[in-house]
Scaffold this active site. Structure first.
Site, PDB file in Angstrom:
ATOM      1  CD  GLU B 144      -3.006  -0.848   2.767  1.00 43.20           C
ATOM      2  OE1 GLU B 144      -2.549  -0.352   3.228  1.00 43.20           O
ATOM      3  OE2 GLU B 144      -3.695  -1.945   2.485  1.00 43.20           O
ATOM      4  CD  GLU B 315      -4.586  -5.871   2.272  1.00 40.55           C
ATOM      5  OE1 GLU B 315      -5.779  -5.039   3.404  1.00 40.55           O
ATOM      6  OE2 GLU B 315      -3.233  -6.144   2.604  1.00 40.55           O
TER       7      GLU B 315
HETATM    8 ZN   LIG Z   1      -3.820  -3.344   4.003  1.00 38.94          ZN
END
Ligand SMILES: [Zn+2]
Ligand SMILES: [Zn+2]
Ligand SMILES: [Zn+2]
Lengths: 636, 636, 636
Positions: B144, B315
């Site tokens: 991320e 995710e």
């Molecule tokens: Zn995450």
């Protein structure tokens, strides 16, 4: 116990020639106590070691001669500039690392050893001078710990002390890594020198880290206070007091209270309504001149518990204050009403803050009993009225039917991990308190480490981090218990326990999962009212479903767990049914009308700006009406 | 392509004895992929050079033996404390100059050479160990990028690197002075050593300075990622992936994607609705348990483009998350629906995050497929349902009829110079996307440097900073084009070009001037709907006037420029007419009902909490109703 | 006086070949003045001592040759990078201690001696070059003091200078301790080296400390300006000017004005409405394209007073600006209307900002009279219309019937101690101004040290910190006086005086106590309207009670004191009655319609977006209607 009145006074602010007249007028008003000394360090010791007791000797002499009992305050909340020159690193740092320096008050870090030694030194000198003085009948240590967000400091001194504290607590560093779950995100430490304070992180720090830091910070307050208390114990036999503030939860007041004899607090109902109420703008508008009808009572009960039964109001708002966003005049009658509310909750003394409005510096628009020009402000006559009304009156507090658990660690834990924007521990417990008070029930506050719940007919436990010793107390308790939400949902290390919560003695239940909710997304309950902000999916013996079919309450009528935050209607219904189960009579008091039972007395207190027919709302009340902002009491 | 399911797993969080059972249950649920390793650096290398592969070897072995394919994550988003001790200046600084230190994650500055070397080193070691391991079937690099606002850093390392970057770009300093227009306000530099980062200025910095700093910052992310990718390329033949986030525009995802094989993103529909939606409180309330009906789809299309056709969800939210202001439970069916929306957009794999809810640290209230006590959470059954529904199903994405240009530089430019409080590039493009989706149109995202637009029947270009290579592509394009507002209004240096915008191939027009508008000041258009927030005064062949008589659209039906930000009604009408001109069938889907065409399949997806009659809204749909939060698909 | 028009021009932004054409077009439009030079330091002196006058010589020559009069600006608001390299500590620090560095403008601390010397040096050089140049007909010193919150600095230079300033003011430190009331909270100092700036304190600093710091900060602006003015006085006989900003009260403009010949201000009606109006969203919406109908007029009157009768608009908004949250286009007619409003208030010149919209850097979306492509923007024709309308017109300002006291120290005092969230001095005085203007009354602004009030029929004194010399002026004044709230409530040291306020000559009254009120808690008055935000309990000869029975106005019809902040209705009634008592005719002008009397002229100005029947609202007006956004004038 015969309650007394008093006032806060700063002789150093006024010409010495005025002191005797002031003292005489205090006595004439019916005041017994006068607090002095706090904030006066720069006059007591203008330079290091240069002690000037003369003026303070004369102040004590003048006040004592008039028949007043003196509360002597240690001046450690306002170290003079020279102390800061001597200890340039004694200041706290804020979360961003900015120094919080000299120029107002409370400009010290609780972890700074050098400053702590200075505080002990000046306290010892004052104790030596006045500890045995018969005119000094009590001591106040420091002033309003935590006010202006001063418990927590991110200074170097705090970092060093925190590392030591952790090392004491955990021993080997791996114990800390386990307790905090540092494997998550590779946060594992190899030694204590690698641990920093939980500020300036990229995203939120580990909540276990935060919780330990709050425990540490609270312990530093306790230690700072104890250092002064230990000195004064050697030098005086009079009671030691601290004056706490409203809605301040950053340190464990019970722990500080262990070292003191009396708890006191500074009650500013209008200021607190404006700057720390969650009830919204309409509510604030309605009670702008009276204060929240339950906020003072809640604190009275908290501080009675913190003082192990002995408590005062050290500062009582007499008129407009200077520090809230808006500072309206109290309605006529409120300075009297607030004093009576305190006495109804067992206060030994109520001291108005302050005698005469100061014409200078930060608080020059804070009202006193006198105006700056020495003309009486409206509260002076109200104080005199209270004094004459209570003459000869005896009030015994007794035990309330309800015990409500209040726990500072839980406040820290949920602040570290609220999960929903509205989830604030104080707000949650206060909502339960308000619900009990609307039912006409008097309440005792119970600390988390209470081992015997038998004094109370019913015990209420909202949002308790973990059960701790209370679990054993529950095992032998025969009264009614209402717990939840979130109660028992964590370990002491702030992890999810196995089995998962609530782990409540006598209730077979599991919180399968939780959700936090927008304010406009309340979950209606089958029997009325709703859960707001927080809702849990429960497994267990179901007492009630929410309208969407999920168990909302589990357990039994005798011992139940709530899977949500009840709104006003649900709170009234659920707590009312539980109290009836506990054999208590319940009322439905209208907004603003409140009662409090103390020994043989029942007090009715009207915060509303209109009158009520007492007998209509309160069983056994005298006939007739209670005027707006009035108090009434009778033998019950 | 046969889509697959998977899950994120942290073996280091659980007793080793549990691993095999976990793996078996994953397979039983129908999962094929398992991501591990990210965040595990402190367990792989607890001290510098002290490598502990054993546990990770066994984890790979256990998972692989169960039949799972492993995605191995490099752990560089969470350098352990010892790395930070070694490189004490490796942290980013925030805009105010405060350090963003250790204690959570992403605590590094992309410009710090020492840390970059550490990241490469640990990546090489992991690659050497597992690059050829047949059980490791893909790699995730870091985690991320940009999450928690971590692209931009104001550190010394960043300043030095920025000066070098500028020197490379401009050569002689006068070229920079000209490009930035530094004559304005005497901002001219004499050499690169005089250039600082654009923070801590008295009022806003030069937008050209900011834009170059954002380009530089993005390039640092690209270089950081490439350094790891280059190492892994030597050591593995499996695909390289990064997991991007939602509404993150601070770096050029296309550029990072150039070095990778698959784009993935982390899709948290409820969290994103709560903390990054512009649609207002009522909207959030309505979709609080379903997520914005277009937000995920938009990102799916973006990341399909970033992955040059190959993309995953790394995710997928399975239940309540822990990090938004409110974290409600998804409605029943949503974890299934979200997966199907992804497959409908061509996802190769959807991995739920995470297998079992962690009982410790920051994310302990983030749901998993299992509860902390290993009981199945509701999403587990939904994942199993998806697995069984998709068994054997083939989905080919194909080309959508619409190409929508999305450009990261434009986001930086308009953030540097919004001119109106609401002017946010993502919001603007997303509004166009939503309008297209309401019309039932499937969309491909097109980068700014696309040279061939012929695959699409219609191309939409809102708010593009400057045309760049797209101008040439337009010259030969025969489809319908809708552009504006602000498109083509700047040079690449962020100056106003001469001739002034839009400089659109095939449209003779000039934006005479612009205005930004309060939300309550929309400008009604003659044919319905209105422009909001932004309005331009156009000169050119007028297609439509605003009600106040100013040309609002210019050009031709085939190729038009919009001088404003259409509200929902205007967007629907204008895009609908253009799509019809392009020969496309358009619908008017009601709120919450969406469709997506993929190859021979048409998917209908219902985000609403009530059902719809499918055939009434969607041409050629099966008869019957689509249930709340349900998905339906048929051959079209 | 014959008013003139002009424009701001930056020859350094354009090719030299364009200058002559630009100048010719300016003259053709009817402009007489052109301001240049400000912000050009890096082109005048690209390196220390390396002076490049040639281009500026040619610019002056070209403009002068066209018949334009040049205003030469000193470039000291934008020191080039090399100046900052030479004086690395010349920057201001913000309240948190962050540097406010290079990269935009106004990046200097007023207390830095090194920078002040640089500013004087470049000013001397410019003065030597152009002071006697016949084409340079006026000088502007620096630019917009205080813009971007730049008056106050917390730098080391400021701290040192503040200590010196205090030492000069107080002599012995005990005088300071007494003046500030430092006995309160033990804030007493032993010597000036112990005094710090009033930032980074734990809670609010002493208001006397803050007030002195604001006085000091203002004096630093005065001294900085005077240093340049003194140099230019030696070198030129033309008038010296500074261009002030709107709603900027952080320094005493009267004091700066003492050293100058003409006051000017930069009037951006739409930007100011958006970013500094208190009137709420509906109001902003209604006047978004016209500007607040009273804001400009108020500043015109302030700056006429600051300029001792001589004032200009140095920068007049011509179209959308770039810096407010929203930047709409002015309604057609507004650039003309704004100029006429200024002339009606006695402006000698109105210069539009700027000639041609810049295509680069921070203000590239700020409109000019020309577009970036040199096409005329709408305002160019409006400027030309003004030029032709005013040809040959003589306007004498004369004396207004009303004197309204405006005092910068009062603004600082109430900011230091607002006591209620809404209590802002500018807002209070502006509300009184708006009330007067609604009555059709023209106003002169009067400074606090005015010694002769006889020119005005009525004097209005809201919120004056202390009476100062005005008390003597009142003693001999025969007109009507309206004062309060808070007027006279403090000493010059910011303490409560004895006797307490208002201490108003000719009014026997005492303010017994004060309260600040929530916006929803206004106090209705017996005769209509209400007090909002602020209410005092008065003692004295009562003119009117509030509905709750408390004296709201005391004194006499001739000389009264108001114990509150009147809302629109109360303001209109009370000021209207007072004005009638003063023998003035009063109107009730509808929203948006305003008048201004100047010598023999009466101007009617319509900010509304619809027309009005003039004669219905204004006695003696011509028959007929006034169009939206139009101006009308006639001999009265
Ligand atoms: Zn995450
Ligand atoms: Zn800072
Ligand atoms: Zn300007």
């Amino acid at each position: 116990m015969k309650p007394e009145l008093g006032v806060c006074y700063y002789p150093e602010h006024w010409p010495e020639a005025q002191w005797a007249d002031d003292a005489a007028q205090m006595v004439e008003t019916g005041l017994s106590w006068v607090r002095i000394g706090e904030f006066a360090w720069s006059r007591i010791e203008p330079n290091e070691g240069d002690l000037r007791w003369d003026w303070l000797d004369r102040a004590v002499e003048t006040l004592g001669a008039a028949g007043l009992k003196v509360v002597m305050g240690t001046p450690t909340a306002t170290p003079p500039r020279w102390v800061c020159e001597k200890h340039p690193d004694m200041f706290a740092l804020d979360e961003q690392g900015h120094v919080r320096g000299f120029g107002s008050r409370r400009h010290y870090c609780f972890s700074h050893d050098g400053y702590r030694a200075e505080a002990v030194r000046i306290t010892r000198l004052m104790g030596e001078r006045y500890g045995a003085d018969p005119r000094v009948a009590a001591w106040q240590i420091d002033n309003e710990y935590g006010c202006h967000d001063t418990v927590v400091s991110y200074s170097d001194a705090a970092r060093t002390a925190f590392r030591n504290w952790l090392s004491e607590k955990y021993g080997q560093i791996d114990a800390l890594n386990t307790a905090w779950g540092n494997i998550f995100w590779s946060m594992e430490y190899r030694h204590y020198g690698e641990v920093f304070l939980p500020n300036l992180t990229v995203t939120e720090p580990n909540p276990s880290h935060v919780l330990d830091f709050m425990r540490f910070s609270s312990d530093q307050v306790v230690a700072f206070n104890r250092a002064q208390a230990d000195v004064l114990r050697e030098l005086t036999d009079t009671p030691l007091i601290h004056n706490y503030m409203g809605r301040t939860v950053e340190f464990d007041h019970f722990a500080v209270g262990e070292d003191l004899d009396i708890a006191s607090w500074d009650s500013y109902p209008l200021g607190f309504l404006e700057d720390r109420s969650d009830r919204g703008e309409d509510w604030k508008r309605r009670f702008a001149r009276a204060g929240d009808p339950d906020f003072q009572a809640f604190h009275h009960d908290i501080y009675r518990a913190v003082g192990k039964g002995r408590w005062w109001i050290m500062e009582q708002q007499p008129g407009p204050v200077n520090w809230a966003p808006h500072n309206p005049d109290p309605a006529a009658g409120m300075p009297r009403l607030w004093a009576w509310e305190a006495f109804a909750h067992g206060a030994e003394a109520v001291l108005y803050f302050r005698w005469r409005q100061a014409p200078m510096a930060q608080e020059q628009l804070h009202a006193g009993l006198l105006r700056p020009d020495s003309v009486a402000a409206p509260a002076l006559a109200e104080a005199a009225q209270v004094a004459s009304e209570m003459a000869g009156m005896e009030i015994e507090t007794g035990t309330a039917p309800i015990g409500l658990v209040f726990d500072y660690e839980s406040a820290w834990a949920w602040k570290a991990q609220p999960q929903g924007a509205e989830f604030d521990y104080f707000r949650l417990v206060f909502d339960f308190y308000r619900g009990l008070r609307r039912l006409g029930l008097s309440v005792d506050i119970v600390p988390r480490d209470c081992t015997d719940l038998s004094p109370w007919k019913m015990v209420v436990v909202p949002g308790l981090l973990h059960w701790g010793g209370l679990s054993d107390a529950l095992a032998t308790y025969e009264g009614v218990v209402v717990a939840g939400p979130r109660t028992g949902s964590k370990t002491a290390d702030m992890q999810i326990p196995l089995p998962m919560g609530p782990n409540m003695n006598g209730v077979e239940a599991t919180v399968a999962r939780v959700e936090s909710l927008r304010g406009d997304m309340s979950v209606p309950l089958a029997e009325g009212g709703a859960y707001q902000f927080w809702r849990e999916v429960l497994e267990g013996d179901t007492l009630e479903l929410s309208e969407d079919g999920i168990p909302a309450r589990v357990g039994s009528a005798q011992r139940q767990y709530l899977g949500g935050w009840p709104d006003d209607d649900a709170m009234h219904r659920i707590l009312g049914q539980a109290a009836e189960k506990a054999g208590l009579e319940v009322l439905d008091l209208p907004e603003g009308l409140r009662i409090r039972d103390a020994g043989q007395w029942r007090f009715a207190i009207n915060y509303a700006d209109h009158d009520w027919k007492l007998g209509k709302h309160i069983t056994g009340a005298p006939t007739g009406r209670i005027a707006p902002h009035d108090v009434s009491w009778w033998l019950r």
